[in-house]
Design a protein around this motif. Structure first.
Motif, short mmCIF file in Angstrom:
data_model
loop_
_atom_site.label_atom_id
_atom_site.label_comp_id
_atom_site.label_asym_id
_atom_site.label_seq_id
_atom_site.Cartn_x
_atom_site.Cartn_y
_atom_site.Cartn_z
N GLN A 241 0.89 -1.27 0.02
CA GLN A 241 -0.01 0.01 0.12
C GLN A 241 0.90 1.26 0.00
OE1 GLN A 241 -2.48 -1.57 3.36
NE2 GLN A 241 -4.26 -1.21 1.95
N VAL A 242 2.22 1.13 -0.30
CA VAL A 242 2.96 2.08 -0.34
C VAL A 242 3.48 2.20 -1.61
CG1 VAL A 242 3.69 2.33 2.17
CG2 VAL A 242 4.89 1.00 0.54
N SER A 243 4.17 3.32 -2.13
CA SER A 243 5.00 3.42 -3.43
C SER A 243 6.38 3.44 -3.18
CB SER A 243 4.68 4.70 -4.41
OG SER A 243 3.09 4.87 -4.51
N ARG A 244 6.92 2.13 -3.24
CA ARG A 244 8.27 1.84 -3.21
C ARG A 244 8.73 1.29 -4.46
NH1 ARG A 244 6.72 -2.96 -0.14
NH2 ARG A 244 6.87 -2.02 1.82
N THR A 245 8.30 1.37 -5.35
CA THR A 245 8.87 0.60 -6.84
C THR A 245 9.64 1.49 -7.63
OG1 THR A 245 7.34 -1.07 -6.62
CG2 THR A 245 8.35 -0.98 -8.75
N PHE A 246 10.85 1.33 -7.96
CA PHE A 246 11.63 2.32 -8.71
C PHE A 246 11.62 1.50 -10.21
CE2 PHE A 246 12.98 3.02 -4.49
CZ PHE A 246 13.35 4.22 -4.67
N TYR A 247 11.76 2.22 -11.17
CA TYR A 247 11.39 1.65 -12.59
C TYR A 247 12.21 2.54 -13.79
CZ TYR A 247 8.02 5.45 -12.93
OH TYR A 247 7.31 6.53 -13.20
N ALA A 248 12.27 2.10 -14.95
CA ALA A 248 12.66 2.46 -16.00
C ALA A 248 11.81 2.17 -17.14
CB ALA A 248 14.11 2.01 -16.21
N ARG A 249 10.87 3.11 -17.21
CA ARG A 249 9.55 2.85 -18.17
C ARG A 249 9.31 1.19 -18.00
NH1 ARG A 249 11.01 6.17 -23.46
NH2 ARG A 249 11.60 7.60 -22.23
N GLY A 250 8.84 0.58 -19.05
CA GLY A 250 8.55 -0.73 -18.80
C GLY A 250 9.81 -1.61 -18.96
N GLN A 251 11.13 -1.20 -18.95
CA GLN A 251 12.27 -1.95 -19.29
C GLN A 251 13.20 -1.76 -17.89
OE1 GLN A 251 11.36 0.54 -22.60
NE2 GLN A 251 13.37 -0.19 -23.43
N THR A 252 12.76 -2.30 -16.59
CA THR A 252 13.62 -1.78 -15.73
C THR A 252 14.53 -3.10 -15.60
OG1 THR A 252 11.61 -1.46 -14.49
CG2 THR A 252 13.44 -1.46 -13.18
N GLY A 253 14.19 -4.31 -15.85
CA GLY A 253 15.17 -5.29 -15.96
C GLY A 253 16.40 -5.10 -16.75
N GLN A 254 15.78 -4.53 -18.10
CA GLN A 254 16.88 -4.46 -19.25
C GLN A 254 17.97 -3.42 -18.73
OE1 GLN A 254 16.14 -1.76 -22.45
NE2 GLN A 254 17.50 -2.60 -23.58
N GLN A 255 17.48 -2.20 -17.95
CA GLN A 255 18.41 -1.30 -17.54
C GLN A 255 19.34 -1.91 -16.49
OE1 GLN A 255 19.11 1.33 -19.38
NE2 GLN A 255 17.45 0.67 -20.64
N LEU A 256 18.63 -2.44 -15.30
CA LEU A 256 19.39 -2.95 -14.41
C LEU A 256 20.22 -4.09 -14.75
CD1 LEU A 256 16.71 -3.23 -11.63
CD2 LEU A 256 18.64 -1.75 -11.85
N LEU A 257 20.00 -4.94 -15.66
CA LEU A 257 20.76 -5.95 -16.22
C LEU A 257 22.11 -5.47 -17.04
CD1 LEU A 257 21.49 -8.93 -16.59
CD2 LEU A 257 20.61 -8.86 -18.87
N ILE A 258 21.94 -4.37 -17.94
CA ILE A 258 22.95 -3.66 -18.58
C ILE A 258 23.94 -3.00 -17.55
CG2 ILE A 258 23.30 -2.07 -20.28
CD1 ILE A 258 22.13 -4.66 -21.39
N GLY A 259 23.39 -2.79 -16.61
CA GLY A 259 24.21 -1.93 -15.52
C GLY A 259 25.12 -2.97 -14.85
#
Lengths: 264, 638
Positions: free
Chosen positions: B152-170
């Motif tokens: 019920q809190v907003s704790r999700t960080f994101y990169a449009r709909g490609q969060t996995g891609q951006q974190l993986l590339i990191g």
């Protein structure tokens, strides 16, 4: 099972077959019969392969993995276009409703000196990994970071960095360039990192090393025709190449002798 | 004494990890370079581990089946990554993330591991931003958050709909930096086919070189596996085509216990199946449920176009059944509710096996541009696959296998029951209990790789004499021979059926009897059918081509052989767990309103299975779960 409004079509395929990099390749013809228009292009190839395997023949080898357009593994040339006729789409996301019954489809691998053929439609793109390892990163060891919000980044900069960072490393840019240049791929990474405040410290070394590595890998030069950007499934913009060139020029003009970043 | 000692340090949970870090032994910098570490898998967990261990000075050998480490399936994660930053000032804290994750997992995860995960979550965001991962930002330049299921809190960080891609590339870039420094050596297109033990300790791996077919051996002082989950046992899942249980299964056969194999997550929002040739299912991110409303017609068999169905004839069933969480009810709960609607004959679309996810109200409220900014790439993907425009017509969605909470058993230090074998990310069982909350997989993969293994592996190396073993050692030869003989066996069958035909048949059995709901009779049927299918496979599979060569059919055959064995174990596990919890729903055990009914008296434990040899029944071990910080309670999202 009942998807949307699928119907079945029949196609003729002319597919590049090549046993290995050492042997000569040739086109072979196959019939793809009863292909659902709801199927993806790769599922159409799966169907052809199932029949080849049942006959005891070797299936057509192609690289693929996520099949949702994000991993960058798949890619070949369809009727002369990298990833086929649909703009902004990898072959795994290309669906057969884009083709007509009775059509002949020619399929061949990426062709570039720096991407040698491994088998059939599979090519070796490890040159891309070597380019990234030459400087496509920000040098920060785990455990050194300050609180993430200590470094505000204007939204337009963050968005521009993101747009460049969307590159999936598929190689369509190289395959569609008459010079087989990897400039769009390299520029996307240079541009992503140079847009961000974190990437400033090593920006000069980065662009110099990455461009040198690109040349060492045997990719051609860029003549800014824009074929790369037009074929890019993620729509990476040509302005990134302009940015890379300006970064490179800037680096050459302002570099101080004897100063080097971390490992770069 | 139980064979399963979780090695949880004890003391107050808030300071447990810090105290443990202080008490663990260290390897001094000059000695780190003398240690070889193998990391198998280069997704979020593997790449982050390889990068972090390389940075510390260890010699790392990183292996992946892909042509490049950047292809690992973490790349496809869409929605986001949770972290207890409380940037929204909306009541988040480490304690709340801990609580939500334990509750979301239906009280079947180990408290100590989950608390640590919540603690290091904030460090992950800091580190990824420092690496240049372009997470979404507000106009003021600060990071943006959104809400996700089960919270019920907003704790999700994101990169449009490609969060996995951006974190993986990191993580990939961080690892490639270590490749440049020669701290990490990369071995791509290698598939792990065996784990090598010397005196009971993990000392190396045997792989098949997928280009040449060569069987190769590599030695190390410790092995880290981050080889992902096993949803492809269902054939159709949201996993990538190369995702397999093979590496984990081979380690299991060498003595690593396999925990809770029946805990599988069926994700509620995937594009429905469209035909027999379909090779995979595509997820539509859970984040869509922030703005999309899920509904079906109130009337059975209503075939009208959705635009022709008036508001008062629609059943927004998640909002009706779960007024406080509404469309953001957790995944297991939302999936089951979709199934109930379809079972009631109120499913939509040509197949009737789907429900609507409708953005009309959000588009009216926020405008098309705002919706496109948030979800544009997902809407495009949906249109490419289905040929329908979700701005004009509600999406059709249905649950699909997506993630597996079960995996190799690990202790608090992420070490398996084999000394020196560590297991990270989705491949282990540790943090999500019987159901994983959205945006927690990326968090766990990176927590394990960047912030846990760098400490715990040092403690292991400092405490164990690490005698150098050469790959000419008998144990390596034995493992190589095992791998070679399995390949020869597969090539020698020369039967009449393709590998995929077996895989599809296994998938149908698993989906029917060990999918969204299970019961005793169905599982018993599956346990009759799977061994028969396995026998047919070994008598009738057809693998063309040669083994000493690029041979994708041979690769698939090896993976399906392991899935057949795993499928059987999943059914045994599901049968013996006589309760419902999270994603494991037994028809016999439900509350009057159709929710999962746990049996804390008899099943508040982890079930970890021990391999006893080919054809022998595996032994079920228990790790009792103690809830000292969060009170066991019936989960409610109403």
């Amino acid at each position: 099972m009942g998807g949307s409004n699928g119907k079945n079509i029949n196609l003729k395929l002319k597919v590049w077959r090549q046993k290995s990099g050492k042997e000569a390749g040739h086109f072979a013809e196959y019939d793809a019969v009863g292909v659902s228009t709801d199927a993806s292009f790769l599922e159409m190839l799966d169907q052809v392969n199932e029949k080849l395997v049942a006959k005891g023949e070797e299936p057509i080898a192609f690289d693929h993995d996520c099949r949702e357009g994000i991993c960058g593994t798949c890619g070949f040339v369809i009727n002369g276009n990298a990833h086929g006729p649909m703009k902004g789409t990898t072959v795994c996301q290309l669906h057969m409703r884009k083709f007509n019954n009775g059509e002949t489809i020619t399929i061949e691998p990426w062709r570039a000196k720096a991407f040698p053929v491994i088998k059939d439609l599979m090519v070796d793109r490890t040159a891309f990994d070597r380019i990234i390892s030459s400087g496509g990163f920000i040098s920060v060891d785990t455990g050194n970071a300050q609180d993430a919000n200590c470094l505000p980044i204007p939204k337009p900069d963050a968005d521009a960095a993101f747009s460049a960072a969307e590159c999936i490393g598929c190689g369509a840019c190289v395959a569609s360039c008459k010079n087989a240049s990897a400039s769009l791929f390299v520029a996307a990474k240079v541009s992503h990192l140079s847009h961000l405040p974190q990437g400033q410290v090593e920006r000069k070394e980065r662009v110099e090393r990455m461009v040198a590595q690109m040349e060492a890998e045997g990719f051609g030069s860029c003549t800014v025709t824009g074929a790369c950007s037009a074929a890019c499934p993620k729509g990476i913009s040509l302005t990134n190449i302009a940015r890379m060139n300006s970064e490179l020029l800037c680096s050459a003009l302002t570099k101080k002798e004897g100063v080097a970043g971390d490992g770069i | 004494m139980s064979k399963l000692d979780s090695q949880t340090p004890g003391g107050p949970i808030e300071s447990m990890w810090d105290d443990h870090k202080f008490h663990m032994k260290l390897v001094n910098p000059a000695n780190k370079r003398k240690h070889n570490i193998i990391v198998v898998g280069t997704g979020l967990a593997g790449a982050s581990a390889a990068a972090a261990l390389g940075e510390m000075g260890y010699n790392v050998k990183a292996f992946c089946v892909h042509e490049s480490p950047r292809r690992a399936h973490s790349v496809a994660a869409q929605g986001g990554i949770n972290a207890a930053k409380n940037y929204k000032n909306d009541g988040d804290s480490v304690n709340r993330l801990f609580y939500d994750t334990i509750k979301g997992g239906d009280f079947r995860a180990r408290e100590a591991n989950v608390y640590r995960l919540a603690q290091v979550s904030a460090n992950i965001i800091d580190h990824c931003v420092a690496q240049g991962v372009p997470l979404a930002r507000e106009y003021g330049g600060l990071l943006s958050n959104r809400s996700f299921g089960g919270a019920q809190v907003s704790r999700t960080f994101y990169a449009r709909g490609q969060t996995g891609q951006q974190l993986l590339i990191g993580a990939y870039q961080a690892m490639m930096r270590q490749v440049d420094k020669k701290q990490v050596t990369l071995f791509t297109r290698r598939e792990m086919l065996d784990l090598v033990l010397v005196n009971g300790q993990a000392k190396g791996i045997v792989v098949r070189n997928l280009l040449t077919g060569a069987i190769e051996s590599y030695e190390a002082d410790a092995v880290v596996m981050a080889t992902g989950g096993y949803s492809n046992v269902f054939f159709l899942s949201t996993n990538a085509m190369a995702c397999a249980v093979t590496a984990a299964w081979k380690a299991h056969k060498r003595g690593a216990f396999f925990a809770n194999p029946c805990y599988t997550q069926i994700h509620p929002t995937c594009i429905p199946v469209a035909g027999d040739m379909q090779s995979k299912l595509t997820l539509m991110s859970e984040s869509l449920r922030n703005d999309g409303r899920v509904w079906v017609p109130k009337m059975q068999g209503d075939k009208r176009h959705p635009s022709q169905i008036p508001e008062n004839e629609r059943d927004y069933y998640l909002e009706r059944v779960y007024p406080s969480f509404g469309n953001l009810a957790p995944r297991d709960v939302s999936s089951r509710q979709a199934k109930y609607r379809v079972d009631e004959g109120r499913g939509v679309g040509p197949s009737g096996v789907a429900v609507y996810l409708d953005f009309k109200d959000a588009i009216n409220r926020l405008g098309k541009a705002a919706i496109s900014e948030k979800y544009g790439n997902l809407f495009e993907m949906y249109e490419k696959i289905t040929g329908e425009n979700p701005y004009e017509m509600p999406m059709r969605i249905y649950p699909a296998p997506h993630y597996t909470m079960g995996g190799l058993w690990v202790d608090y230090n992420l070490m398996s029951t084999i000394p020196g074998l560590f297991v990270l990310g989705e491949a282990n069982f540790s943090d999500h209990g019987a159901n994983r909350l959205g945006a927690s997989a990326l968090m766990q993969g990176l927590a394990d790789g960047y912030f846990v293994i760098p400490y715990t592996i040092g403690n292991y190396l400092a405490n164990h004499k690490t005698e150098k073993i050469s790959t000419t050692h008998d144990s390596f030869k034995e493992a190589e021979n095992r791998a070679k003989s399995e390949i020869s066996k597969l090539m020698a069958v020369k039967g009449s059926r393709t590998v995929d035909s077996f895989h599809k048949e296994l998938g149908r059995i698993m989906w029917e009897y060990c999918g969204m709901s299970r019961n005793k009779d169905g599982l018993a049927k599956a346990l009759q059918q799977i061994p028969k299918l396995k026998e047919q496979f070994w008598n009738d599979v057809k693998v063309p081509g040669d083994a000493n060569y690029v041979n994708p059919e041979l690769e698939k055959a090896g993976r399906v052989a392991d899935f057949l064995e795993l499928g059987e174990l999943m059914c045994h596990d599901a049968l013996e767990r006589q309760e419902s919890c999270g994603g494991h729903f037994r028809d016999e055990f439900q509350t009057p309103d159709g929710e999962a009914k746990r049996d804390d008296e008899n099943f508040c434990h982890v079930a970890a299975w021990e391999w006893n040899g080919e054809g022998k029944k595996q032994t079920r071990h228990k790790e009792e779960l103690k809830f000292e910080n969060i009170k066991l309670a019936q989960r409610s999202y109403k």
